[in-house]
Design a protein around this motif. Structure first.
Motif, PDB file in Angstrom:
ATOM      1  N   GLY A  68       0.824  -1.192   0.000  1.00 32.74           N
ATOM      2  CA  GLY A  68       0.000   0.000   0.000  1.00 32.74           C
ATOM      3  C   GLY A  68       0.859   1.244   0.000  1.00 32.74           C
ATOM      4  O   GLY A  68       2.095   1.158   0.029  1.00 32.74           O
ATOM      5  N   PRO A  69       0.237   2.425  -0.002  1.00 36.53           N
ATOM      6  CA  PRO A  69       1.010   3.672  -0.088  1.00 36.53           C
ATOM      7  C   PRO A  69       1.807   3.987   1.169  1.00 36.53           C
ATOM      8  O   PRO A  69       2.823   4.687   1.102  1.00 36.53           O
ATOM      9  CB  PRO A  69      -0.064   4.733  -0.344  1.00 36.53           C
ATOM     10  N   ASP A  70       1.353   3.477   2.323  1.00 34.92           N
ATOM     11  CA  ASP A  70       2.050   3.720   3.580  1.00 34.92           C
ATOM     12  C   ASP A  70       1.614   2.647   4.577  1.00 34.92           C
ATOM     13  O   ASP A  70       0.646   1.921   4.348  1.00 34.92           O
ATOM     14  CB  ASP A  70       1.750   5.127   4.125  1.00 34.92           C
ATOM     15  N   HIS A  71       2.326   2.570   5.693  1.00 34.91           N
ATOM     16  CA  HIS A  71       2.032   1.512   6.664  1.00 34.91           C
ATOM     17  C   HIS A  71       0.628   1.636   7.233  1.00 34.91           C
ATOM     18  O   HIS A  71      -0.078   0.620   7.384  1.00 34.91           O
ATOM     19  CB  HIS A  71       3.053   1.521   7.805  1.00 34.91           C
ATOM     20  N   GLU A  72       0.206   2.822   7.544  1.00 35.02           N
ATOM     21  CA  GLU A  72      -1.114   3.015   8.144  1.00 35.02           C
ATOM     22  C   GLU A  72      -2.216   2.464   7.232  1.00 35.02           C
ATOM     23  O   GLU A  72      -3.121   1.756   7.687  1.00 35.02           O
ATOM     24  CB  GLU A  72      -1.345   4.509   8.408  1.00 35.02           C
ATOM     25  N   THR A  73      -2.113   2.751   5.949  1.00 42.14           N
ATOM     26  CA  THR A  73      -3.127   2.288   4.998  1.00 42.14           C
ATOM     27  C   THR A  73      -3.120   0.765   4.867  1.00 42.14           C
ATOM     28  O   THR A  73      -4.170   0.114   4.909  1.00 42.14           O
ATOM     29  CB  THR A  73      -2.888   2.930   3.620  1.00 42.14           C
ATOM     30  N   THR A  74      -1.923   0.193   4.700  1.00 46.84           N
ATOM     31  CA  THR A  74      -1.811  -1.256   4.526  1.00 46.84           C
ATOM     32  C   THR A  74      -2.249  -1.991   5.779  1.00 46.84           C
ATOM     33  O   THR A  74      -2.986  -2.982   5.715  1.00 46.84           O
ATOM     34  CB  THR A  74      -0.369  -1.643   4.160  1.00 46.84           C
ATOM     35  N   ALA A  75      -1.811  -1.503   6.938  1.00 48.80           N
ATOM     36  CA  ALA A  75      -2.160  -2.153   8.197  1.00 48.80           C
ATOM     37  C   ALA A  75      -3.655  -2.078   8.470  1.00 48.80           C
ATOM     38  O   ALA A  75      -4.272  -3.055   8.917  1.00 48.80           O
ATOM     39  CB  ALA A  75      -1.377  -1.519   9.342  1.00 48.80           C
ATOM     40  N   ALA A  76      -4.264  -0.932   8.193  1.00 48.11           N
ATOM     41  CA  ALA A  76      -5.705  -0.783   8.405  1.00 48.11           C
ATOM     42  C   ALA A  76      -6.489  -1.744   7.510  1.00 48.11           C
ATOM     43  O   ALA A  76      -7.496  -2.330   7.938  1.00 48.11           O
ATOM     44  CB  ALA A  76      -6.130   0.654   8.145  1.00 48.11           C
ATOM     45  N   ALA A  77      -6.026  -1.915   6.282  1.00 48.51           N
ATOM     46  CA  ALA A  77      -6.704  -2.826   5.357  1.00 48.51           C
ATOM     47  C   ALA A  77      -6.641  -4.262   5.860  1.00 48.51           C
ATOM     48  O   ALA A  77      -7.630  -4.998   5.798  1.00 48.51           O
ATOM     49  CB  ALA A  77      -6.075  -2.719   3.972  1.00 48.51           C
ATOM     50  N   ARG A 143     -11.258  -8.692  -0.826  1.00 47.22           N
ATOM     51  CA  ARG A 143     -11.687  -7.878   0.317  1.00 47.22           C
ATOM     52  C   ARG A 143     -10.852  -6.626   0.535  1.00 47.22           C
ATOM     53  O   ARG A 143     -11.290  -5.731   1.258  1.00 47.22           O
ATOM     54  CB  ARG A 143     -11.619  -8.730   1.601  1.00 47.22           C
ATOM     55  N   LEU A 144      -9.673  -6.544  -0.037  1.00 48.11           N
ATOM     56  CA  LEU A 144      -8.811  -5.381   0.188  1.00 48.11           C
ATOM     57  C   LEU A 144      -9.269  -4.191  -0.649  1.00 48.11           C
ATOM     58  O   LEU A 144      -9.795  -4.363  -1.754  1.00 48.11           O
ATOM     59  CB  LEU A 144      -7.362  -5.718  -0.166  1.00 48.11           C
ATOM     60  N   PRO A 145      -9.046  -2.970  -0.153  1.00 48.44           N
ATOM     61  CA  PRO A 145      -9.367  -1.786  -0.969  1.00 48.44           C
ATOM     62  C   PRO A 145      -8.422  -1.679  -2.160  1.00 48.44           C
ATOM     63  O   PRO A 145      -7.360  -2.319  -2.192  1.00 48.44           O
ATOM     64  CB  PRO A 145      -9.147  -0.636   0.021  1.00 48.44           C
ATOM     65  N   ASP A 146      -8.794  -0.872  -3.132  1.00 52.42           N
ATOM     66  CA  ASP A 146      -7.992  -0.726  -4.351  1.00 52.42           C
ATOM     67  C   ASP A 146      -6.594  -0.184  -4.076  1.00 52.42           C
ATOM     68  O   ASP A 146      -5.683  -0.393  -4.891  1.00 52.42           O
ATOM     69  CB  ASP A 146      -8.703   0.202  -5.342  1.00 52.42           C
ATOM     70  N   THR A 147      -6.417   0.494  -2.950  1.00 52.17           N
ATOM     71  CA  THR A 147      -5.118   1.088  -2.628  1.00 52.17           C
ATOM     72  C   THR A 147      -4.107   0.069  -2.102  1.00 52.17           C
ATOM     73  O   THR A 147      -2.926   0.396  -1.956  1.00 52.17           O
ATOM     74  CB  THR A 147      -5.294   2.196  -1.577  1.00 52.17           C
TER      75      THR A 147
END
Length: 378
Positions: A68-77, A143-147
């Motif tokens: 993902g673009p950053d850890h916060e985004t990937t971890a939240a997903a 299930r993951l977002p497009d990001t």
């Protein structure tokens, strides 16, 4: 191997020629041709891993980047699909968790690492079970977002080195690995190529899992086996080692009907996630935490020498109360050991049970897990 299944139908790992050269007995496992034992035998392999160091080919496992673009985004997903706290992972830190379905059942259990490789902020490294990897990756992609994307890693082999001498053996080949703590990983180099090493494993012993490019796997395998304390270990001893350590195996203790609470994995769900939820099946898991689950996994020690195999019926006071999910001889435990589901009231250490083995009710007792003390370096 069934009559319709041939070796040509099975996948191989980059280390298959090494196993065959060592005289391993090869068997079908999770769609792969894998070594079940070497000429030294399962008992010798098991004991050697407990006393010195055992080398395992686990390249059949599924490996992938979550990007993902950053850890916060990937971890939240990922946190929307698993019950563990992923956001709090530091670079190089690893965590065990479960991919859950909407009913709180376990689709698979997996290891998640926040990458410590330079230039990989926003990436999580996943290792999933071989028998479930296509199901897991399809589930994640749906299930993951497009990001956030899934990048499978078939170009990487995976070796495990386990046992009290694992640190000394690997340090001679990959200097610096001794500094790693349990569930921590970092990049290193072998034979001019980058590798990634985590201090982890599934035997109850101290040890490492080593991600290495396919083309370097045989060289690393041979370098490790050149150490006098290292022996190759097959699937047979791998299973007896994890069973003695009280570690669940997918398709035995874990499946899509079993919750983490039932499986004794509540420790892997951090406290704030237990209360906040936000993952599939959270309502069921919160209810089981508050009210208790209808069944719990228990360590069971049959009396005598007869092992209780998977499927053995568990009895109490003449009533059927559960079933053995894994069982066999525990060389380090000095006798047969087993895991099975029973009602919570019967899952306490010291509880007497009977096991129906070959039509006879044999006495057994619930034992606090693990059967053999873990030796992780913390």
């Amino acid at each position: 191997m069934s009559e319709s299944e041939t070796p040509q139908d099975l996948k191989t790992t980059p280390l298959t020629p090494e196993h065959e050269a060592l005289g391993a007995r090869m068997v079908p496992f999770a769609g792969y041709l894998m070594p079940v034992q070497y000429p030294s035998g399962i008992l010798t392999e098991h004991t050697h891993a407990r006393d010195k160091a055992g080398l395992f080919d686990v390249s059949h496992m599924g490996q992938a980047w979550l990007k993902g673009p950053d850890h916060e985004t990937t971890a939240a997903a990922l946190e929307a699909l698993v019950p563990a706290d992923i956001k709090a992972l530091e670079p190089g830190q690893q965590r065990y968790t479960q991919l859950l379905n909407d009913d709180g059942g376990i689709i698979d259990d997996l290891m998640v690492s926040r990458s410590a490789l330079p230039g990989t902020e926003g990436r999580l490294y996943l290792v999933v079970n071989a028998s479930r990897k296509q199901i897991d990756f399809a589930h994640l992609k749906s299930r993951l977002p497009d990001t956030v994307t899934v990048e499978e890693l078939p170009q990487w082999a995976l070796l495990a080195l386990q046992g009290p001498e694992a640190e000394a053996a690997l340090e001679t080949i990959v200097p610096g690995v001794a500094a790693l703590q349990f569930m921590q990983g970092a990049p290193f180099e072998f034979d001019g190529s980058g590798i990634y090493v985590t201090r982890s494993g599934y035997t109850g012993e101290d040890g490492y899992e080593i991600n290495v490019p396919n083309e370097k796997a045989r060289g690393l395998w041979r370098a490790l086996l050149a150490h006098p304390d290292v022996l190759p270990i097959g699937l047979g001893a791998r299973d007896s080692l994890r069973l003695e350590a009280g570690l669940s195996l997918y398709g035995h203790e874990l499946d899509e009907t079993v919750s983490p609470v039932e499986a004794g994995l509540l420790w892997s769900i951090q406290k704030h996630r237990r209360t906040e939820g936000g993952f599939p099946g959270a309502a069921r898991i919160q209810r089981e935490i508050a009210e208790g689950a209808s069944r719990r996994i228990a360590g069971i020690k049959p009396e005598g020498r007869a092992p209780a195999r998977e499927g053995t019926v568990i009895m109490s006071d003449g009533e059927e109360v559960g079933v053995i999910t894994s069982g066999g001889f525990g060389p380090s435990a000095g006798g047969p050991v087993a895991l099975g589901f029973v009602p919570p009231a019967l899952a306490k250490a010291g509880q007497a049970l009977e096991l129906m083995v070959r039509g006879k009710a044999l006495p057994a007792q619930v034992i606090k897990l693990p059967f053999v003390a873990k030796s992780f370096k913390k």
